[in-house]
Design an enzyme around this catalytic site. Structure first.
Site, mmCIF file in Angstrom:
data_model
loop_
_atom_site.group_PDB
_atom_site.id
_atom_site.type_symbol
_atom_site.label_atom_id
_atom_site.label_comp_id
_atom_site.label_asym_id
_atom_site.label_seq_id
_atom_site.Cartn_x
_atom_site.Cartn_y
_atom_site.Cartn_z
ATOM 1 N N SER A 79 16.490 16.245 18.453
ATOM 2 C CA SER A 79 17.226 16.903 17.372
ATOM 3 C C SER A 79 18.628 17.350 17.782
ATOM 4 O O SER A 79 19.329 17.962 16.975
ATOM 5 C CB SER A 79 16.432 18.121 16.880
ATOM 6 O OG SER A 79 16.085 18.948 17.980
ATOM 7 N N THR A 182 18.187 22.209 15.266
ATOM 8 C CA THR A 182 19.491 22.588 15.786
ATOM 9 C C THR A 182 19.342 23.637 16.878
ATOM 10 O O THR A 182 18.500 24.523 16.765
ATOM 11 C CB THR A 182 20.275 23.258 14.633
ATOM 12 O OG1 THR A 182 20.312 22.336 13.559
ATOM 13 C CG2 THR A 182 21.646 23.672 15.048
ATOM 14 N N THR A 200 23.810 19.855 16.870
ATOM 15 C CA THR A 200 22.636 19.159 16.331
ATOM 16 C C THR A 200 22.914 17.673 16.109
ATOM 17 O O THR A 200 24.076 17.263 15.988
ATOM 18 C CB THR A 200 22.236 19.780 14.975
ATOM 19 O OG1 THR A 200 20.971 19.284 14.560
ATOM 20 C CG2 THR A 200 23.247 19.483 13.890
ATOM 21 N N ARG A 210 26.164 12.019 6.153
ATOM 22 C CA ARG A 210 25.651 13.344 5.765
ATOM 23 C C ARG A 210 26.014 14.364 6.869
ATOM 24 O O ARG A 210 25.822 14.118 8.042
ATOM 25 C CB ARG A 210 24.144 13.290 5.575
ATOM 26 C CG ARG A 210 23.499 14.641 5.210
ATOM 27 C CD ARG A 210 23.025 15.418 6.410
ATOM 28 N NE ARG A 210 22.364 16.659 6.042
ATOM 29 C CZ ARG A 210 21.960 17.579 6.929
ATOM 30 N NH1 ARG A 210 22.144 17.383 8.214
ATOM 31 N NH2 ARG A 210 21.383 18.685 6.522
ATOM 32 N N GLY A 212 25.542 18.461 7.924
ATOM 33 C CA GLY A 212 24.780 19.673 7.627
ATOM 34 C C GLY A 212 25.608 20.926 7.834
ATOM 35 O O GLY A 212 26.840 20.909 7.766
ATOM 36 N N THR A 233 19.327 27.705 11.847
ATOM 37 C CA THR A 233 18.657 26.421 12.018
ATOM 38 C C THR A 233 17.771 26.203 10.797
ATOM 39 O O THR A 233 17.442 27.140 10.085
ATOM 40 C CB THR A 233 17.862 26.395 13.342
ATOM 41 O OG1 THR A 233 17.207 25.140 13.485
ATOM 42 C CG2 THR A 233 16.841 27.491 13.416
ATOM 43 N N GLY A 234 17.406 24.956 10.565
ATOM 44 C CA GLY A 234 16.630 24.637 9.366
ATOM 45 C C GLY A 234 17.399 23.655 8.492
ATOM 46 O O GLY A 234 18.200 22.862 8.994
ATOM 47 N N GLY A 236 20.067 22.307 6.538
ATOM 48 C CA GLY A 236 21.487 22.625 6.509
ATOM 49 C C GLY A 236 22.062 22.845 5.122
ATOM 50 O O GLY A 236 22.905 23.723 4.923
#
Ligand code: GLY
Length: 323
Positions: A79, A182, A200, A210, A212, A233-234, A236
């Site tokens: 990641s 991330t 990330t 794309r 984030g 994190t998670g 984006g």
């Protein structure tokens, strides 16, 4: 930087000693000395590298850059950096940003072929009049700065991508369910200077191009040396919607502790998004300018690594929804 062997040894040692506990209720204690925190348990090895700088009276900005270089260079982490899962075209594209205590910041988005995008983001900050470079321009700048052009697609990541191609269903997700995504890192040094970084490879199998939250100052990262810092994190897209890191820092500015600030921002997000937030993970991590920390997520299983007084721990963040 730690070698792979040293990384594994250190991770094993630290994991053996790590105390995993819920941070709620213990987050607003005044600390002494430097502190470094980072997202997920792979942050332990990153914190260790950052700590080597902080404990010797080094600069927080140097510490966070050196810290995240560990997962960026680890081919087994899917990641971040080398070994990151590619986009749906099989291209590994990286996002990163960095910020110091005085609003100096740099960022790269959709950068290919460079193992350490956070270091390139710092060069953008220090060597250009700009904040953000993207794509081909970011790569050209990195090469001009002496970074090596490398293949970031490892055989393992290529195999996983080819497996995905068999169905090629477009439902890109962050990697939080496998307990890393991330890496965002925040540090306070002995001279009370704050810095942060976020890096990330973004969502696996995303559309090419794309971008984030991670390279976006105010979304994936924000630092105000007079107040505090936050990173995320998670998913984006959700962090961008709520200008997540900036929102957390502004909540601290209004007097909230880092923990209360993270909780307030997640609650406001959920109140505004309602059903659209279900099934999406958003995780916030914060530190004030005294080294007090906070963490909170929408859903369970967000953990973060903290190093202070030479003690390395993994803590589980509180969360709003069961699922
Ligand atoms: N949080 C990483 C991303 O959504 O790209």
């Amino acid at each position: 930087m730690l070698s792979r062997k040293e990384f594994l040894r250190l991770t094993g040692l630290i994991a053996a000693a790590a105390a995993i506990r819920n941070s709620a209720g213990s987050s607003h204690k005044r600390r002494r000395g430097p502190v470094v925190i980072s997202t997920w348990d792979f942050g332990l090895a990153a914190n260790a590298a950052a700590w080597n700088i902080l404990k010797n009276n080094g600069y927080a900005l140097d510490a966070v850059e050196a810290g995240v270089a560990v997962p960026e260079g680890d081919p087994l982490i899917n990641s971040v950096g080398l070994g990151g899962f590619p986009d749906r075209d099989g291209r590994v594209t990286l996002d990163a940003c960095i910020m110091d205590e005085n609003f100096n910041c740099g960022s790269v988005a959709c950068l290919e072929h460079i193992v350490h995008p956070a270091a390139v983001a710092r060069r953008v900050m220090e060597k250009t009049p700009h904040v953000m470079l993207a794509g081909e321009g970011a790569l050209r700048f990195a090469l001009e700065q002496g970074f090596k052009n490398e293949n970031l697609l490892t055989p393992e990541a290529e195999t996983a991508w080819k497996e995905w191609l068999k169905k090629a269903e477009y439902d890109p997700q962050p990697n939080w369910e496998i307990n890393h995504d991330t890496i965002g890192m925040l540090a306070l040094d002995m001279q009370k200077r704050l810095a942060g970084v976020c890096t990330t490879s973004g969502m696996a199998w995303k559309m090419h191009g794309r971008i984030g939250d991670s390279p976006i100052i105010g979304a994936g990262l924000y630092v105000d040396g007079e107040i505090g810092a936050a990173t995320c994190t998670g998913l984006g897209e959700e962090m961008i919607r709520m200008a997540a890191s900036h929102s957390v820092v502004e909540a601290m500015r209004s007097g909230k502790s880092p923990q209360a600030a993270c909780e307030a921002v997640i609650k406001r997000y959920y109140k505004r998004r309602g059903n659209k937030a279900h099934g999406k993970q958003v995780c916030l991590l914060a530190m004030d300018n005294e080294g007090n920390v906070g963490a909170f997520s929408l859903m369970p299983r967000f953990v973060y690594a903290i190093t202070s007084n030479g003690v390395h721990e993994v803590r589980e963040a509180g969360y709003l929804l069961e699922k």
